[in-house]
Design an enzyme around this catalytic site. Structure first.
Site, PDB file in Angstrom:
ATOM      1  N   ASP A   1      -5.035 -20.410  17.434  1.00  0.00           N
ATOM      2  CA  ASP A   1      -5.506 -21.538  16.594  1.00  0.00           C
ATOM      3  C   ASP A   1      -4.376 -22.545  16.585  1.00  0.00           C
ATOM      4  OD1 ASP A   1      -8.010 -22.574  14.463  1.00  0.00           O
ATOM      5  OD2 ASP A   1      -6.030 -23.475  14.253  1.00  0.00           O
TER       6      ASP A   1
ATOM      7  N   ASP B   1     -14.308 -17.497  10.619  1.00  0.00           N
ATOM      8  CA  ASP B   1     -14.417 -18.815   9.717  1.00  0.00           C
ATOM      9  C   ASP B   1     -14.746 -19.993  10.370  1.00  0.00           C
ATOM     10  OD1 ASP B   1     -12.117 -19.450  11.509  1.00  0.00           O
ATOM     11  OD2 ASP B   1     -10.793 -19.607   9.813  1.00  0.00           O
ATOM     12  N   HIS B   2     -14.941 -19.970  11.863  1.00  0.00           N
ATOM     13  CA  HIS B   2     -15.505 -21.308  12.655  1.00  0.00           C
ATOM     14  C   HIS B   2     -16.959 -21.243  12.807  1.00  0.00           C
ATOM     15  CE1 HIS B   2     -11.337 -22.117  13.173  1.00  0.00           C
ATOM     16  NE2 HIS B   2     -11.402 -22.970  14.125  1.00  0.00           N
TER      17      HIS B   2
ATOM     18  N   ARG C   1      -7.716 -33.674  11.414  1.00  0.00           N
ATOM     19  CA  ARG C   1      -7.852 -34.370  12.885  1.00  0.00           C
ATOM     20  C   ARG C   1      -9.101 -35.206  12.730  1.00  0.00           C
ATOM     21  NH1 ARG C   1      -6.774 -29.333  16.510  1.00  0.00           N
ATOM     22  NH2 ARG C   1      -4.718 -29.563  16.603  1.00  0.00           N
TER      23      ARG C   1
ATOM     24  N   SER D   1      -6.374 -29.119  19.657  1.00  0.00           N
ATOM     25  CA  SER D   1      -6.728 -27.718  19.431  1.00  0.00           C
ATOM     26  C   SER D   1      -6.156 -26.804  20.237  1.00  0.00           C
ATOM     27  CB  SER D   1      -8.211 -27.397  19.447  1.00  0.00           C
ATOM     28  OG  SER D   1      -8.548 -26.187  19.691  1.00  0.00           O
TER      29      SER D   1
ATOM     30  N   ARG E   1      -7.731 -24.522  21.976  1.00  0.00           N
ATOM     31  CA  ARG E   1      -8.950 -23.691  22.560  1.00  0.00           C
ATOM     32  C   ARG E   1      -8.484 -23.895  24.118  1.00  0.00           C
ATOM     33  NH1 ARG E   1     -12.581 -29.010  20.613  1.00  0.00           N
ATOM     34  NH2 ARG E   1     -11.722 -27.969  18.877  1.00  0.00           N
TER      35      ARG E   1
END
Length: 639
Positions: free
Chosen positions: A118, A63-64, A378, A532, A534
């Protein structure tokens, strides 16, 4: 007298005692990944030698990274599909939707624990799941059957009374909470929603609130599972997983806030932080250039139907570019069937894929010096792809009404219909591929040339003497550290390449500087690493030789990621010592092998011939992982 959070944790507790701030480990029932974090997570899972995942359910979403301007993203998607097929993981194909929206629709369940790579995994808290965002390595460990380690959080009660007026949204509830608690106010806490006002909110509205709880820095957010939950699950053909769950009436909370929904008005988060919140009345009339509607926060069927009603028979203002991203194939198909999609298109809106899209910087960067209203979660500096843009966070109601007015507008003045709940949601799981069960050993994993081996770290030395390679201020986000966007995300599975972008918008030439001095230390202010999940914001610095970060305070997920990759997270014992350090100073930390829980350490500033004390919040497990040079090294040692 337990809270809902305590009940679910107790049912999943595998290690530790449930005393606030004490280390615990919980069993994870479900995991999710997305394609910006998933490739690395599954490389880590493979490195552990796992044959089949040990969870009840694991899902890999795409989805990213859906812009395919080169082979890199497409290759990642093929790897993700084949590795999922081999190791027992469901695969949600590109176009099926945003991971959090689809998981809420098709998989999330009350009382289950969900760990996702996520930070907005807490979206599933809207359905009564204990859903936590984490780095990809933590999620890989959960898929391997290992418990998830965290500290027993405090539990905060946000009591909702009254009911929202027309034009006021659940997005305004969470913006109000952010105004009250700030972006670091939820660190080490779970936000639990109670009160009569809860019953007035449907599941997508609740999910909007738990989704943006991530911006508080909270471990997660959660709503009770009640008759509203049952009705949602029934309409998704999933009522068999319903269980009623709530806190005891006499539950004891660490903090309590109360919000009267009758008094709430539309809110807006101003640039460049989700907690820079004002009432919409304070900024009405401000000219805008762009509106973006969607993201995992506000892309549900209900959100889209409200937007369609506001835009029906209207035209987007000539000074505004409007783009819309439905959250899932289910949502888009239902909009198509009932005619609402025609209303959106007829208004002049630009329809995008059912993906994260502009929220993660994948296209739709606004014009220079733009004012952009977004229904996202964000608005960090530079996240939109335009460094000079002023990005504000608003509800779908504010976004849609402002798009046709051309200026920031109060949706309570708009004429529109609040959509009725559908009798049933369209259920079509044909875009979700089940893994191979009969002969997984025959599945060939396809790896493109951009998918590189994991970089390895070395065990922590007893003495580290290195330069301060960068000094940063408060509230540095993972977007500052490891930017997202269409130019960066294709290299998420190539740490050598992605390290070129580390601190790109903060210090030019950071990679070259680190390599020239052999790595070093990062010095930071409050709430370092917010945003995030990440792990690249820790993994790439590890690759560049960063050995420790000394900060005033850390965001939860980033601190865990630093530990996972062998970077020691220290905090200043005296925050004033932050001001005594300059970039380029050489710091020396000795006796690191004597690290122990609760034990302060001394740092020598060799350049200035001074010293200062640092603290840490490390458990013994954290220390053991750091000594090994990171969690993968620790696992390879047979731990």
């Amino acid at each position: 007298m337990p809270t809902l959070t305590e009940k679910i944790i107790k049912a999943h507790l595998q290690e530790g005692t449930m005393d606030r701030g004490c280390p615990i480990a919980i069993k994870i029932d479900q995991t999710l990944t997305q394609d910006a974090t998933g490739t690395m997570a599954y490389l880590q899972l493979e490195a552990m030698g796992v044959d089949q995942v040990k969870t009840e359910l694991s899902v890999s979403y795409v989805d990213h990274n859906t812009l395919q301007s080169g082979f890199e993203n497409a290759d990642d998607h093929k790897y993700l599909q084949t590795v999922a097929n081999k190791h027992g993981i469901y695969f949600s194909r590109p176009g099926n939707g945003i991971c959090h929206q689809v998981h809420l629709e098709r998989f999330a369940a009350p009382g289950k624990t969900l760990l996702g790579s996520d930070s907005h995994t807490p979206t599933a808290g809207g359905i009564g799941a204990l859903a936590i965002g984490a780095g990809g390595l933590d999620v890989a460990c959960a898929m391997a059957g290992r418990p998830f380690n965290l500290k027993m959080p405090k539990v905060v009660n946000v009591k909702l009374t009254g009911a929202l007026h027309k034009g006021v949204s659940s997005k305004d509830i969470i913006l109000k909470v952010l105004q009250l608690m700030t972006v670091k106010g939820g660190v080490g806490k779970v936000i639990e929603y109670t009160g009569e006002g809860v019953k007035t909110l449907n599941i997508p509205q609740r999910a909007t609130i738990t989704n943006m709880g991530a911006e508080l820095g909270a471990t997660t957010s959660i709503f009770p599972s009640d008759e509203v939950t049952y009705e949602f699950l029934k309409k998704q053909n999933r009522e068999d997983c319903f269980v009623a769950l709530s806190a005891d009436d006499d539950a004891v909370y660490d903090e309590t806030y109360e919000i009267n929904l009758d008094d709430l008005e539309p809110m807006i988060a101003m640039p460049h932080s989700p907690d820079a919140v004002k009432s919409i009345s304070e900024v009405v009339g401000k000219k805008i250039d762009q509106v973006a509607i969607g993201s995992c926060t506000n892309s549900s069927y209900r959100d889209m139907m409200i937007v369609a009603s506001i835009l029906k028979n209207k035209t987007v203002a000539e000074n505004v570019s409007l783009c819309i991203s439905p959250g899932s194939k289910q949502v888009l198909t239902m909009l198509s069937q009932n005619g609402a999609l025609t209303d959106l298109i007829s208004s002049g809106a630009r329809m995008l894929e059912c993906t994260c899209g502009p929220c993660i910087g994948m296209g739709q960067s606004p014009i220079t010096n733009a004012w952009s209203l977004r229904t996202f979660n964000r608005n960090f500096y530079g996240r939109s792809g335009t460094l000079s843009a002023n990005v504000c966070l608003v509800s779908p109601e504010v976004a849609a009404y402002s798009a046709i007015k051309g200026v920031i507008s109060d949706p309570r003045e708009a004429e529109f219909d609040i959509p009725a709940e559908p009798d049933h949601f369209l259920v079509d799981d044909s875009m979700i591929i089940a893994p191979e069960k009969q002969h997984p050993e025959k599945v060939e994993i396809v790896r493109g040339p951009n998918i590189k081996p994991l970089p390895e770290n070395t065990p922590l030395a007893d003495t580290v003497e290195k330069q301060v390679v960068i000094k940063v201020v408060d509230n540095i986000t993972t977007d500052h550290i490891a930017p997202a966007g269409a130019k960066v995300l294709p290299f998420r599975s190539n740490i050598e390449k992605i390290s070129e972008f580390i601190f790109r918008d903060v210090q030019a030439g950071f990679k070259q500087h680190c390599l020239s001095v052999g790595g070093g230390f990062i010095v930071a202010g409050q709430n370092y690493g917010q945003g995030s999940s990440r792990e690249h914001a820790a993994l790439a610095p590890m690759y560049l030789g960063i050995k420790a970060v000394i900060a005033k305070s850390f965001a939860r997920i980033h601190q865990a990621n630093l530990i996972n990759f062998g970077i020691v997270p220290f905090t200043f014992a005296n925050e004033a010592d932050y001001d005594t350090i300059d970039e380029g100073d050489v710091l020396k930390i000795s006796n690191l092998h004597q690290l122990a829980p609760g034990k302060a350490m001394m740092v020598e500033n060799v350049t200035k011939k001074t010293s200062f004390a640092v603290n840490h919040a490390l458990s013994q497990l954290d220390i053991d992982i750091l000594m090994a040079g990171g969690r993968l090294n620790y696992i390879k040692m047979g731990k």
